[in-house]
Design an enzyme around this catalytic site. Structure first.
Site, short mmCIF file in Angstrom:
data_model
loop_
_atom_site.label_atom_id
_atom_site.label_comp_id
_atom_site.label_asym_id
_atom_site.label_seq_id
_atom_site.Cartn_x
_atom_site.Cartn_y
_atom_site.Cartn_z
N ASP A 1 0.84 -1.18 0.00
CA ASP A 1 0.00 0.00 0.00
C ASP A 1 0.88 1.24 0.00
O ASP A 1 1.56 1.53 0.99
CB ASP A 1 -0.91 -0.02 1.24
CG ASP A 1 -1.87 1.16 1.25
OD1 ASP A 1 -2.95 1.04 0.66
OD2 ASP A 1 -1.52 2.22 1.82
N HIS B 1 -7.35 9.65 -2.21
CA HIS B 1 -6.76 9.57 -0.87
C HIS B 1 -7.65 10.19 0.22
O HIS B 1 -7.81 9.63 1.31
CB HIS B 1 -5.38 10.27 -0.90
CG HIS B 1 -4.41 9.74 0.11
ND1 HIS B 1 -3.08 9.61 -0.16
CD2 HIS B 1 -4.57 9.34 1.39
CE1 HIS B 1 -2.46 9.14 0.93
NE2 HIS B 1 -3.34 8.97 1.87
N LYS C 1 -2.53 5.96 -4.48
CA LYS C 1 -3.62 6.91 -4.18
C LYS C 1 -3.36 8.27 -4.82
O LYS C 1 -2.20 8.70 -4.89
CB LYS C 1 -3.76 7.09 -2.66
CG LYS C 1 -3.71 5.79 -1.88
CD LYS C 1 -3.96 5.95 -0.41
CE LYS C 1 -3.67 4.66 0.34
NZ LYS C 1 -2.25 4.50 0.75
N TYR D 1 3.40 9.45 -0.44
CA TYR D 1 4.41 8.79 0.40
C TYR D 1 5.84 8.94 -0.16
O TYR D 1 6.80 8.62 0.54
CB TYR D 1 4.10 7.29 0.58
CG TYR D 1 2.78 6.97 1.23
CD1 TYR D 1 1.97 7.96 1.78
CD2 TYR D 1 2.32 5.66 1.30
CE1 TYR D 1 0.75 7.66 2.37
CE2 TYR D 1 1.10 5.35 1.89
CZ TYR D 1 0.32 6.35 2.41
OH TYR D 1 -0.89 6.03 2.98
N VAL E 1 9.24 -0.74 9.97
CA VAL E 1 10.52 -0.71 9.25
C VAL E 1 11.47 -1.77 9.81
O VAL E 1 12.62 -1.83 9.39
CB VAL E 1 11.18 0.69 9.33
CG1 VAL E 1 10.35 1.71 8.57
CG2 VAL E 1 11.40 1.13 10.77
N1 LIG Z 1 -5.36 6.28 3.50
C1 LIG Z 1 -4.80 7.01 4.46
O1 LIG Z 1 -5.12 8.20 4.64
C2 LIG Z 1 -3.76 6.41 5.33
C3 LIG Z 1 -3.29 7.10 6.45
C4 LIG Z 1 -2.33 6.51 7.26
C5 LIG Z 1 -1.86 5.25 6.94
N2 LIG Z 1 -2.31 4.60 5.81
C6 LIG Z 1 -1.78 3.26 5.42
O2 LIG Z 1 -1.89 2.37 6.51
C7 LIG Z 1 -0.60 1.84 6.82
C8 LIG Z 1 -0.48 1.51 8.29
O3 LIG Z 1 -0.85 2.62 9.11
P1 LIG Z 1 0.14 3.39 10.09
O4 LIG Z 1 1.53 3.23 9.60
O5 LIG Z 1 -0.36 4.75 10.24
O6 LIG Z 1 -0.07 2.68 11.48
P2 LIG Z 1 0.06 1.20 12.10
O7 LIG Z 1 0.38 0.21 11.03
O8 LIG Z 1 -1.10 0.99 12.96
O9 LIG Z 1 1.29 1.34 13.05
C9 LIG Z 1 2.60 1.49 12.63
C10 LIG Z 1 3.42 1.75 13.90
O10 LIG Z 1 3.36 0.57 14.73
C11 LIG Z 1 4.68 0.09 14.95
N3 LIG Z 1 4.64 -1.37 14.82
C12 LIG Z 1 4.53 -2.11 13.69
N4 LIG Z 1 4.53 -3.42 13.96
C13 LIG Z 1 4.63 -3.53 15.31
C14 LIG Z 1 4.69 -4.63 16.19
N5 LIG Z 1 4.66 -5.87 15.76
N6 LIG Z 1 4.78 -4.38 17.53
C15 LIG Z 1 4.82 -3.10 18.00
N7 LIG Z 1 4.77 -2.01 17.21
C16 LIG Z 1 4.68 -2.23 15.86
C17 LIG Z 1 5.55 0.72 13.87
O11 LIG Z 1 6.84 0.98 14.37
P3 LIG Z 1 8.18 0.52 13.57
O12 LIG Z 1 8.04 0.98 12.14
O13 LIG Z 1 9.24 1.24 14.33
O14 LIG Z 1 8.24 -0.96 13.69
C18 LIG Z 1 4.83 2.05 13.61
O15 LIG Z 1 5.23 3.03 14.54
C19 LIG Z 1 0.35 2.95 6.35
O16 LIG Z 1 1.67 2.53 6.21
C20 LIG Z 1 -0.31 3.34 5.05
O17 LIG Z 1 -0.01 2.38 4.04
C21 LIG Z 1 -3.26 5.16 5.02
#
Ligand SMILES: NC(=O)c1ccc[n+]([C@@H]2O[C@H](COP(=O)([O-])OP(=O)(O)OC[C@H]3O[C@@H](n4cnc5c(N)ncnc54)[C@H](OP(=O)(O)O)[C@@H]3O)[C@@H](O)[C@H]2O)c1
Length: 272
Positions: free
Chosen positions: A46, A107, A76, A51, A231
């Site tokens: 995604d 988006h 997006k 990004y 990451v």
């Molecule tokens: N459409 C939209 O408007 C929109 C907005 C936001 C996000 N998104 C999409 O959704 C994806 C995911 O959302 P998000 O990145 O905001 O939040 P998320 O996936 O809920 O959380 C990511 C965070 O959680 C940590 N994490 C990941 N795996 C973990 C684990 N096993 N244990 C503990 N902590 C963990 C990561 O840290 P580390 O990286 O340090 O491991 C990072 O800080 C994005 O990458 C993007 O593709 C879309």
């Protein structure tokens, strides 16, 4: 190697239900991360024009040698390109080095600009031209979804929205079900914050799975498509090792009950 189970979208197309999100993954990190993810079995990525890592994702996918039909890419259209979808999509495809996208989303609805219905029609045309397989939206509120359906007779195949244990968006998801829209949950781990909830800790201790695995399993069993971002290679593996156990219905209900309407990001009506 385990591959994510497929989820059937409302248009009949298949998407791997668990993928990798690439928001806030730098261009340099993207290549390393995508290679590691592919080795673990991830096949769904995604990204977004916003990004700034489409080119690095595309390069890593090409380097993998996988056939095009063996991976799934979502991108997006950013907020400043409403009404300009043919050019915006063309630029994303060029950066990615692909001739079509599997899924392309608006988006944010940007209601102040008020061009999302026109942009939706452009996405329908691009899909009909074969440049996109499935079309959807992100961060759309009920009134935006209803307007697309009433003006074009076609609902998006997905609405990608903020959704995690403390923010379950029950009413919006009910409308998705009514209109035949699949739910993609962004921020599935609540950026890690939701993983500290005692309910999730208790289920984690009892099942011997990590809090992140419990949360991801909850999403999958509630029929959502998810792509947690990390990451770290160990977490990539951890987040994908969720296909050999199930939560029981009582656990799913207990996690549902964590909802506190705790939106972490901006409200879609205010993003323009
Ligand atoms: N459409 C939209 O408007 C929109 C907005 C936001 C996000 N998104 C999409 O959704 C994806 C995911 O959302 P998000 O990145 O905001 O939040 P998320 O996936 O809920 O959380 C990511 C965070 O959680 C940590 N994490 C990941 N795996 C973990 C684990 N096993 N244990 C503990 N902590 C963990 C990561 O840290 P580390 O990286 O340090 O491991 C990072 O800080 C994005 O990458 C993007 O593709 C879309």
């Amino acid at each position: 190697m385990t591959i994510s189970p497929s989820f059937t979208l409302p248009d009949g197309r298949l998407i791997p239900q668990l993928g990798l999100g690439l928001w806030r993954v730098t261009a340099e990190e993207t290549t390393r991360l995508v290679h590691a993810a592919l080795e673990l079995g991830y096949r769904h990525f995604d990204t977004a024009a916003f990004y700034d890592n489409e080119a690095d994702l595309g390069r890593a996918l090409r380097e993998s040698g996988l056939a095009r039909e063996d991976y799934y890419v979502t991108s997006k259209l950013w907020n400043d390109r409403h009404g300009d979808a043919p050019a915006a999509l063309g630029e994303s495809l060029e950066r990615l080095g692909l001739d079509h996208l599997d899924l392309y989303l608006i988006h944010w609805p940007c209601p102040a600009t008020n061009r999302y219905a026109e942009t939706w029609q452009q996405l329908r045309d691009l899909r009909d031209e074969g440049l996109i397989t499935s079309i959807g939206v992100s961060n759309f509120q009920p009134e935006h979804l209803r307007r697309l359906v009433s003006e074009t007779g076609e609902a998006p195949v997905v609405n990608q929205v903020e959704l995690h244990p403390t923010f379950t968006q029950r009413d919006l998801v009910r409308l998705h079900d009514e209109l035949g829209i699949a739910t993609q949950a962004w921020r599935p781990l609540g950026r890690g914050a939701d993983l500290a909830a005692p309910t999730i800790r208790e289920i984690s201790a009892r099942t011997g799975r990590t809090p992140a695995q419990v949360a991801i399993r909850w999403h999958l069993q509630r029929d959502r498509i998810v792509f947690p971002k990390t990451v770290h290679t160990e977490r990539l593996a951890e987040n994908f090792a969720v296909f050999d156990f199930e939560l029981d219905e009582d656990d799913l209900i207990a996690i549902d009950a964590l909802n506190a309407d705790d939106r972490q990001a901006g409200h879609p009506d205010e993003m323009n």
